[in-house]
Design a protein around this motif. Structure first.
Motif, PDB file in Angstrom:
ATOM      1  N   VAL A 129       7.493  23.111  -6.613  1.00  0.00           N
ATOM      2  CA  VAL A 129       7.274  21.739  -7.048  1.00  0.00           C
ATOM      3  C   VAL A 129       6.574  21.027  -5.892  1.00  0.00           C
ATOM      4  CG1 VAL A 129       8.316  19.590  -7.831  1.00  0.00           C
ATOM      5  CG2 VAL A 129       9.329  21.787  -8.504  1.00  0.00           C
ATOM      6  N   ILE A 130       5.340  20.620  -6.147  1.00  0.00           N
ATOM      7  CA  ILE A 130       4.533  19.984  -5.102  1.00  0.00           C
ATOM      8  C   ILE A 130       4.420  18.496  -5.384  1.00  0.00           C
ATOM      9  CG2 ILE A 130       2.268  19.888  -3.989  1.00  0.00           C
ATOM     10  CD1 ILE A 130       1.885  22.842  -4.799  1.00  0.00           C
ATOM     11  N   ALA A 131       4.861  17.707  -4.417  1.00  0.00           N
ATOM     12  CA  ALA A 131       4.627  16.257  -4.435  1.00  0.00           C
ATOM     13  C   ALA A 131       3.279  16.067  -3.736  1.00  0.00           C
ATOM     14  CB  ALA A 131       5.741  15.512  -3.719  1.00  0.00           C
ATOM     15  N   ALA A 132       2.236  15.966  -4.517  1.00  0.00           N
ATOM     16  CA  ALA A 132       0.860  16.046  -4.018  1.00  0.00           C
ATOM     17  C   ALA A 132       0.402  14.759  -3.337  1.00  0.00           C
ATOM     18  CB  ALA A 132      -0.084  16.424  -5.142  1.00  0.00           C
ATOM     19  N   ALA A 133       1.037  14.448  -2.228  1.00  0.00           N
ATOM     20  CA  ALA A 133       0.626  13.316  -1.395  1.00  0.00           C
ATOM     21  C   ALA A 133       0.173  13.869  -0.052  1.00  0.00           C
ATOM     22  CB  ALA A 133       1.784  12.344  -1.202  1.00  0.00           C
ATOM     23  N   ASN A 134      -0.636  13.128   0.629  1.00  0.00           N
ATOM     24  CA  ASN A 134      -1.075  13.519   1.970  1.00  0.00           C
ATOM     25  C   ASN A 134      -0.390  12.673   3.032  1.00  0.00           C
ATOM     26  OD1 ASN A 134      -2.871  15.592   1.214  1.00  0.00           O
ATOM     27  ND2 ASN A 134      -4.349  14.061   0.570  1.00  0.00           N
ATOM     28  N   VAL A 193       0.838  -1.202   0.000  1.00  0.00           N
ATOM     29  CA  VAL A 193       0.000   0.000   0.000  1.00  0.00           C
ATOM     30  C   VAL A 193       0.877   1.257   0.000  1.00  0.00           C
ATOM     31  CG1 VAL A 193      -1.658   1.343   1.368  1.00  0.00           C
ATOM     32  CG2 VAL A 193      -1.965  -1.128   1.092  1.00  0.00           C
ATOM     33  N   TYR A 194       1.897   1.253   0.843  1.00  0.00           N
ATOM     34  CA  TYR A 194       2.798   2.399   0.915  1.00  0.00           C
ATOM     35  C   TYR A 194       3.487   2.628  -0.429  1.00  0.00           C
ATOM     36  CZ  TYR A 194       6.418   5.617   2.291  1.00  0.00           C
ATOM     37  OH  TYR A 194       7.231   6.720   2.349  1.00  0.00           O
ATOM     38  N   LEU A 195       4.050   1.579  -0.994  1.00  0.00           N
ATOM     39  CA  LEU A 195       4.756   1.708  -2.272  1.00  0.00           C
ATOM     40  C   LEU A 195       3.835   2.158  -3.393  1.00  0.00           C
ATOM     41  CD1 LEU A 195       7.128  -1.379  -2.009  1.00  0.00           C
ATOM     42  CD2 LEU A 195       7.740   1.051  -1.799  1.00  0.00           C
ATOM     43  N   GLU A 196       2.606   1.694  -3.397  1.00  0.00           N
ATOM     44  CA  GLU A 196       1.629   2.159  -4.391  1.00  0.00           C
ATOM     45  C   GLU A 196       1.402   3.662  -4.241  1.00  0.00           C
ATOM     46  OE1 GLU A 196       0.154   0.622  -6.982  1.00  0.00           O
ATOM     47  OE2 GLU A 196       1.268  -1.222  -6.543  1.00  0.00           O
ATOM     48  N   GLY A 197       1.371   4.135  -3.005  1.00  0.00           N
ATOM     49  CA  GLY A 197       1.223   5.571  -2.764  1.00  0.00           C
ATOM     50  C   GLY A 197       2.416   6.362  -3.271  1.00  0.00           C
ATOM     51  N   VAL A 198       3.616   5.830  -3.068  1.00  0.00           N
ATOM     52  CA  VAL A 198       4.820   6.500  -3.568  1.00  0.00           C
ATOM     53  C   VAL A 198       4.801   6.567  -5.089  1.00  0.00           C
ATOM     54  CG1 VAL A 198       7.346   6.360  -3.752  1.00  0.00           C
ATOM     55  CG2 VAL A 198       6.232   5.906  -1.558  1.00  0.00           C
ATOM     56  N   VAL A 199       4.445   5.452  -5.726  1.00  0.00           N
ATOM     57  CA  VAL A 199       4.385   5.414  -7.191  1.00  0.00           C
ATOM     58  C   VAL A 199       3.362   6.433  -7.705  1.00  0.00           C
ATOM     59  CG1 VAL A 199       3.732   3.985  -9.172  1.00  0.00           C
ATOM     60  CG2 VAL A 199       5.236   3.052  -7.404  1.00  0.00           C
TER      61      VAL A 199
END
Length: 183
Positions: free
Chosen positions: A155-160, A6-12
């Protein structure tokens, strides 16, 4: 799916959503700074401090070319005595701004990293950088926080997720360095 998957999918997903056009603009600003002999200042807190230091190292070493001048790059996170003296005497919010006031000149570049976009010392340093006539770049996450409005280019890495944002910033740094090696 397990927690790691789940974590890696979020990073991808975060990496796929990175704004390629903005990354290209960062590369163009850094190319110009190098060709004009300008300094590049990097700074961040916690994990972002480590990323700033690593980015400074890679800009200094991995972008060297016979055809280009070396980068003049300074990680404001690296001088512990100076950092702690400013923190003690002027407050933690001043640790990077005070260093910029001493070292920066108009035309230099300031890159602030704040995964949340809310770090007071990063925001203050970027305000000072703008006042001094530096080009300002921000690397952040979530919705950009206050940082997005304090820089010329964001540059925004749009993750929460804080760690996924930091992972994206770790990937951006060698990506930018590789682009700087291209003719």
């Amino acid at each position: 799916m397990n927690t790691a998957q789940v974590y890696l999918e979020g990073v991808v997903a975060t990496l796929r959503a990175l704004p390629a056009d903005r990354i290209g603009e960062v590369v163009a600003i850094l190319r110009q700074a190098r060709s004009e002999g300008r300094r590049v200042f990097l700074f961040g807190n916690g994990g972002s401090a480590a990323t700033a230091s690593h980015f400074a190292c890679d800009l200094a070493k991995l972008t060297r070319s016979k055809n280009e001048p070396d980068f003049k790059v300074i990680a404001l996170t690296e001088n512990s005595p100076t950092f702690s003296a400013y923190a003690n005497d002027e407050g933690y919010e001043a640790v990077f701004a005070a260093q910029l006031r001493s070292l920066a000149e108009p035309g230099d570049v300031a890159i602030g990293l704040s995964a949340s976009g809310r770090s007071a010392n990063i925001l203050r340093a970027l305000e000072v950088a703008r006042t001094l006539g530096l080009t300002t770049i921000g690397f952040t996450g979530f919705d950009g926080g206050k940082l997005k409005d304090k820089v010329d280019l964001c540059v925004i890495a749009a993750a929460n997720d804080m760690q996924q944002v930091e992972d994206a910033h770790h990937v951006l740094q060698p990506t930018i360095c590789r682009e700087l090696l291209r003719a």
